[in-house]
Design a protein around this motif. Structure first.
Motif, PDB file in Angstrom:
ATOM      1  N   ILE A 292      -6.851 -18.656 -11.418  1.00 10.71           N
ATOM      2  CA  ILE A 292      -6.267 -19.046 -10.132  1.00 10.71           C
ATOM      3  C   ILE A 292      -5.209 -20.123 -10.303  1.00 10.71           C
ATOM      4  N   ASP A 293      -4.323 -20.160  -9.318  1.00  7.25           N
ATOM      5  CA  ASP A 293      -3.342 -21.239  -9.285  1.00  7.25           C
ATOM      6  C   ASP A 293      -2.953 -21.499  -7.834  1.00  7.25           C
ATOM      7  N   PHE A 294      -2.368 -22.667  -7.613  1.00  7.47           N
ATOM      8  CA  PHE A 294      -2.034 -23.093  -6.256  1.00  7.47           C
ATOM      9  C   PHE A 294      -0.565 -23.470  -6.185  1.00  7.47           C
ATOM     10  N   ILE A 295       0.103 -22.903  -5.203  1.00  6.22           N
ATOM     11  CA  ILE A 295       1.518 -23.259  -5.027  1.00  6.22           C
ATOM     12  C   ILE A 295       1.763 -23.642  -3.576  1.00  6.22           C
ATOM     13  N   ARG A 296       2.842 -24.364  -3.360  1.00  9.38           N
ATOM     14  CA  ARG A 296       3.272 -24.648  -1.986  1.00  9.38           C
ATOM     15  C   ARG A 296       4.677 -24.129  -1.811  1.00  9.38           C
TER      16      ARG A 296
ATOM     17  N   ILE B 216      -9.284  -4.895  -2.393  1.00 10.58           N
ATOM     18  CA  ILE B 216      -8.520  -5.482  -3.502  1.00 10.58           C
ATOM     19  C   ILE B 216      -9.154  -5.078  -4.829  1.00 10.58           C
ATOM     20  N   MET B 217     -10.464  -5.122  -4.858  1.00 10.99           N
ATOM     21  CA  MET B 217     -11.217  -4.724  -6.052  1.00 10.99           C
ATOM     22  C   MET B 217     -10.918  -3.271  -6.426  1.00 10.99           C
ATOM     23  N   LYS B 218     -10.908  -2.418  -5.413  1.00 11.60           N
ATOM     24  CA  LYS B 218     -10.658  -0.992  -5.630  1.00 11.60           C
ATOM     25  C   LYS B 218      -9.244  -0.780  -6.167  1.00 11.60           C
ATOM     26  N   ASP B 219      -8.312  -1.535  -5.615  1.00  7.80           N
ATOM     27  CA  ASP B 219      -6.905  -1.360  -5.946  1.00  7.80           C
ATOM     28  C   ASP B 219      -6.503  -2.043  -7.247  1.00  7.80           C
ATOM     29  N   MET B 220      -7.048  -3.230  -7.500  1.00  5.36           N
ATOM     30  CA  MET B 220      -6.583  -4.027  -8.645  1.00  5.36           C
ATOM     31  C   MET B 220      -7.640  -4.183  -9.733  1.00  5.36           C
ATOM     32  N   GLY B 221      -8.819  -3.608  -9.515  1.00  8.51           N
ATOM     33  CA  GLY B 221      -9.933  -3.771 -10.449  1.00  8.51           C
ATOM     34  C   GLY B 221      -9.614  -3.289 -11.854  1.00  8.51           C
ATOM     35  N   GLY B 222     -10.321  -3.830 -12.834  1.00  9.78           N
ATOM     36  CA  GLY B 222     -10.111  -3.393 -14.211  1.00  9.78           C
ATOM     37  C   GLY B 222      -9.348  -4.420 -15.016  1.00  9.78           C
ATOM     38  N   ASP B 223      -8.138  -4.756 -14.534  1.00 13.33           N
ATOM     39  CA  ASP B 223      -7.295  -5.709 -15.243  1.00 13.33           C
ATOM     40  C   ASP B 223      -7.507  -7.132 -14.749  1.00 13.33           C
ATOM     41  N   HIS B 224      -7.254  -8.093 -15.625  1.00 13.17           N
ATOM     42  CA  HIS B 224      -7.286  -9.507 -15.227  1.00 13.17           C
ATOM     43  C   HIS B 224      -6.192  -9.784 -14.184  1.00 13.17           C
ATOM     44  N   ILE B 225      -6.525 -10.556 -13.157  1.00 14.18           N
ATOM     45  CA  ILE B 225      -5.483 -10.920 -12.191  1.00 14.18           C
ATOM     46  C   ILE B 225      -5.329 -12.442 -12.079  1.00 14.18           C
ATOM     47  N   VAL B 226      -4.102 -12.850 -11.746  1.00  9.46           N
ATOM     48  CA  VAL B 226      -3.837 -14.257 -11.436  1.00  9.46           C
ATOM     49  C   VAL B 226      -3.725 -14.336  -9.924  1.00  9.46           C
ATOM     50  N   VAL B 227      -4.627 -15.096  -9.311  1.00  2.63           N
ATOM     51  CA  VAL B 227      -4.600 -15.222  -7.853  1.00  2.63           C
ATOM     52  C   VAL B 227      -3.850 -16.501  -7.498  1.00  2.63           C
ATOM     53  N   LEU B 228      -2.753 -16.319  -6.783  1.00  3.62           N
ATOM     54  CA  LEU B 228      -1.910 -17.452  -6.395  1.00  3.62           C
ATOM     55  C   LEU B 228      -2.155 -17.796  -4.939  1.00  3.62           C
ATOM     56  N   CYS B 229      -2.735 -18.981  -4.704  1.00  7.06           N
ATOM     57  CA  CYS B 229      -2.994 -19.410  -3.333  1.00  7.06           C
ATOM     58  C   CYS B 229      -1.783 -20.156  -2.795  1.00  7.06           C
ATOM     59  N   VAL B 230      -1.269 -19.702  -1.661  1.00  5.05           N
ATOM     60  CA  VAL B 230      -0.150 -20.399  -1.038  1.00  5.05           C
ATOM     61  C   VAL B 230      -0.713 -21.457  -0.086  1.00  5.05           C
ATOM     62  N   LEU B 231      -0.541 -22.716  -0.494  1.00  4.30           N
ATOM     63  CA  LEU B 231      -1.043 -23.858   0.276  1.00  4.30           C
ATOM     64  C   LEU B 231      -0.052 -24.237   1.372  1.00  4.30           C
ATOM     65  N   LYS B 232      -0.459 -24.972   2.407  1.00  3.37           N
ATOM     66  CA  LYS B 232      -1.829 -25.360   2.617  1.00  3.37           C
ATOM     67  C   LYS B 232      -2.584 -24.308   3.396  1.00  3.37           C
TER      68      LYS B 232
END
Ligand code: HPA
Ligand code: MG
Length: 217
Positions: free
Chosen positions: A96-100, A52-68
């Motif tokens: 980061i953010d969390f969604i269901r 993921i670092m190799k592919d998306m590195g450099g730019d800020h990312i928003v990581v969306l966790c799909v709960l639960k």
């Protein structure tokens, strides 16, 4: 465009006798096999962090966790990305953010997808998003979520799923990052549930008939 492969678990994989591992007392009779031991999940997740670092590195990312179901994978994946950030020249800033999403009842596939919780989706405009999921089965839910997010004009959306199930019901959708490709069997543990049970289990396991009966709704 880099393409990443995943760890294939074959259809005739038997897994391991639960007696050989540490299992919570309350689940001792409910599991048929340990399918993916916790250590292997962690080792594979460490490599996904690097990909993921190799592919998306450099730019800020928003990581969306799909709960639960995604919470364990999300937490461990982020820990590995944070370790890379501390120790490398390049780093990946994250929020980061969390969604269901509408989830499962018994082994049935839910048809509808609704996003519950999380910040207003309009805040994703122009952002690079990484969705973190526990499992992709038919891919229909993920396709619907992606379509919904696209409506809010993000710059890029990628998906990391710990598991991808090989099923005849597949829509053909493949996440960008996949931990393990597994046979068409119902699995629990490491935050994946059966009617809300088994999330508190370290290993990914196959339930026994007894367990299925016990936690049926
Ligand atoms: N286990 C738990 N949750 C799930 C599964 C599974 O095999 N497939 C889709 N959601
Ligand atoms: Mg899920």
């Amino acid at each position: 465009m880099v393409s990443f492969s995943s760890l294939q678990i074959s259809d005739d994989e038997k897994g391991y006798d639960p007696e050989l591992f540490c299992i919570p007392k309350h689940y001792e009779e409910d599991l048929e096999r340990v399918f993916i031991p916790h250590g292997l999940i962690m080792d594979r997740t460490e490599r996904l962090a690097r990909d993921i670092m190799k592919d998306m590195g450099g730019d800020h990312i928003v990581v969306l966790c799909v709960l639960k179901g995604g919470y364990k994978f999300f937490a461990d994946l982020l820990d590995y990305i944070k370790a890379l950030n501390r120790n490398h020249e390049e780093s990946l800033p994250m929020t980061i953010d969390f969604i269901r999403l509408k989830s499962y009842c018994n082994d049935q596939t839910a048809e509808e997808v609704k996003v519950i919780g999380g910040d207003d989706l309009s805040s994703l405009a122009g952002k690079n998003i990484l969705i973190v999921e526990d499992i992709v089965e038919t891919g229909r839910t993920m396709k619907k979520l992606l379509k919904l997010l696209e409506g809010h004009k993000p710059q890029m959306v990628k998906v990391a799923s710990l598991l991808l199930k090989r099923t005849p019901q597949s829509s053909g959708y493949r996440p960008d990052f996949v931990g393990f490709e597994i046979p068409d069997r119902f699995v629990v543990g490491y935050a994946l549930d059966y009617n809300e049970h088994f999330r508190d289990l370290n290993h990914i396991c196959v339930i026994s008939d007894k367990g299925r009966q016990k936690y049926k709704v």
